[in-house]
Design a protein around this motif. Structure first.
Motif, PDB file in Angstrom:
ATOM      1  N   LYS A   1       0.869  -1.188   0.000  1.00  0.00           N
ATOM      2  CA  LYS A   1       0.000   0.000   0.000  1.00  0.00           C
ATOM      3  C   LYS A   1       0.905   1.237   0.000  1.00  0.00           C
ATOM      4  O   LYS A   1       1.859   1.299   0.781  1.00  0.00           O
ATOM      5  CB  LYS A   1      -0.868   0.022   1.258  1.00  0.00           C
ATOM      6  N   PRO A   2       0.601   2.190  -0.863  1.00  0.00           N
ATOM      7  CA  PRO A   2       1.440   3.384  -0.896  1.00  0.00           C
ATOM      8  C   PRO A   2       1.315   4.226   0.378  1.00  0.00           C
ATOM      9  O   PRO A   2       0.247   4.268   0.999  1.00  0.00           O
ATOM     10  CB  PRO A   2       0.917   4.161  -2.110  1.00  0.00           C
ATOM     11  N   TRP A   3       2.396   4.850   0.755  1.00  0.00           N
ATOM     12  CA  TRP A   3       2.414   5.776   1.885  1.00  0.00           C
ATOM     13  C   TRP A   3       2.566   7.195   1.364  1.00  0.00           C
ATOM     14  O   TRP A   3       3.080   7.412   0.266  1.00  0.00           O
ATOM     15  CB  TRP A   3       3.591   5.463   2.819  1.00  0.00           C
ATOM     16  N   HIS A   4       2.145   8.148   2.159  1.00  0.00           N
ATOM     17  CA  HIS A   4       2.387   9.543   1.823  1.00  0.00           C
ATOM     18  C   HIS A   4       2.715  10.301   3.098  1.00  0.00           C
ATOM     19  O   HIS A   4       2.890   9.685   4.156  1.00  0.00           O
ATOM     20  CB  HIS A   4       1.210  10.143   1.035  1.00  0.00           C
ATOM     21  N   TYR A   5       2.811  11.600   2.994  1.00  0.00           N
ATOM     22  CA  TYR A   5       3.277  12.376   4.143  1.00  0.00           C
ATOM     23  C   TYR A   5       2.602  13.736   4.181  1.00  0.00           C
ATOM     24  O   TYR A   5       2.065  14.218   3.173  1.00  0.00           O
ATOM     25  CB  TYR A   5       4.803  12.533   4.100  1.00  0.00           C
ATOM     26  N   PHE A   6       2.620  14.331   5.349  1.00  0.00           N
ATOM     27  CA  PHE A   6       2.118  15.702   5.505  1.00  0.00           C
ATOM     28  C   PHE A   6       2.791  16.315   6.724  1.00  0.00           C
ATOM     29  O   PHE A   6       3.625  15.672   7.371  1.00  0.00           O
ATOM     30  CB  PHE A   6       0.586  15.726   5.610  1.00  0.00           C
ATOM     31  N   TYR A   7       2.473  17.566   6.982  1.00  0.00           N
ATOM     32  CA  TYR A   7       3.137  18.292   8.069  1.00  0.00           C
ATOM     33  C   TYR A   7       2.094  18.823   9.050  1.00  0.00           C
ATOM     34  O   TYR A   7       0.991  19.189   8.658  1.00  0.00           O
ATOM     35  CB  TYR A   7       3.942  19.471   7.512  1.00  0.00           C
TER      36      TYR A   7
END
Ligand SMILES: [Zn+2]
Length: 213
Positions: free
Chosen positions: A184-190
């Motif tokens: 499953k793809p991961w992503h990011y945020f702040y």
């Protein structure tokens, strides 16, 4: 309460907010293998994991070389380390003072008063649909494109003490995380935590106080 404002954190989570990796252990093991963290010198659950020798290869810092503090000091200054939030039974929408208004998926107008409906539906309402004030389109807040200023999920890895946009996870890091979570793809945020005076919850409390008192 004279605490400085929260610098910020980099949050990593699977792109699908409903997806929960079966077990945290393989994720920690992988992060240790690629030397993103040093689990052997983790302190405890509250302080999290020290960052490993390849952290600066797996996360790219923008701009001039930053003075990154990787170890706690006696003054208790904030430092870069990893913590884990979750697992949660349902997706949590995490947001902060850096969060920008999302656009409605239907009319594309910015939803400027998003804080109002988030306050009503609560951070953990996975199926709470909110209506666009412009066109009435009903949408789950977890499905908004928050442009890396907020995000939803059931498990989060936080890299503490990172300003928004200051550091970007390398493709290798996201790929390795995906490989230990059924691809499953991961992503990011702040996230920058809100000061108490500015959070929706507190202003509601202040309103009630004024009404009652
Ligand atoms: Zn709309």
């Amino acid at each position: 309460m004279n605490q400085p404002l929260h610098t910020g954190r980099l949050a990593l989570t699977p792109q699908d907010p409903y997806y929960l990796p079966a077990d945290l252990a393989p994720i920690i093991e992988k992060l240790s293998d690629i030397e993103f963290i040093h689990p052997e010198i983790s302190d405890d659950n509250t302080t999290g994991y020290r960052l490993g020798d390849r952290f600066l290869q797996l996360v790219t810092f923008m701009g001039c070389s930053p003075a990154i503090q990787f170890e706690p000091d006696e003054a208790g200054n904030p430092y870069c380390h990893m913590t884990v939030a979750g697992p949660y039974e349902s997706p949590r929408l995490l947001y902060g003072r850096n969060t920008t208004p999302p656009r409605c998926a239907s009319c594309r107008k910015r939803i400027e008063n998003w804080r109002t409906f988030i306050g009503h539906s609560g951070n953990s309402a996975p199926d709470g649909l909110t209506a666009c004030p412009n066109c009435g389109h009903r949408q789950n807040p977890t499905s908004y494109n928050w442009r890396q200023s907020a995000g939803s999920g059931r498990l989060f890895l936080f890299i503490e003490n990172i300003f928004p946009q200051e550091a970007i996870p390398a493709t290798e890091l996201l790929t390795q995380l995906s490989q230990v979570s059924e691809n499953k793809p991961w992503h990011y945020f702040y996230l920058q935590e809100e000061s108490p005076a500015k959070s929706g919850i507190d202003s509601a409390a202040i309103k009630r106080y004024k009404v009652g008192g």
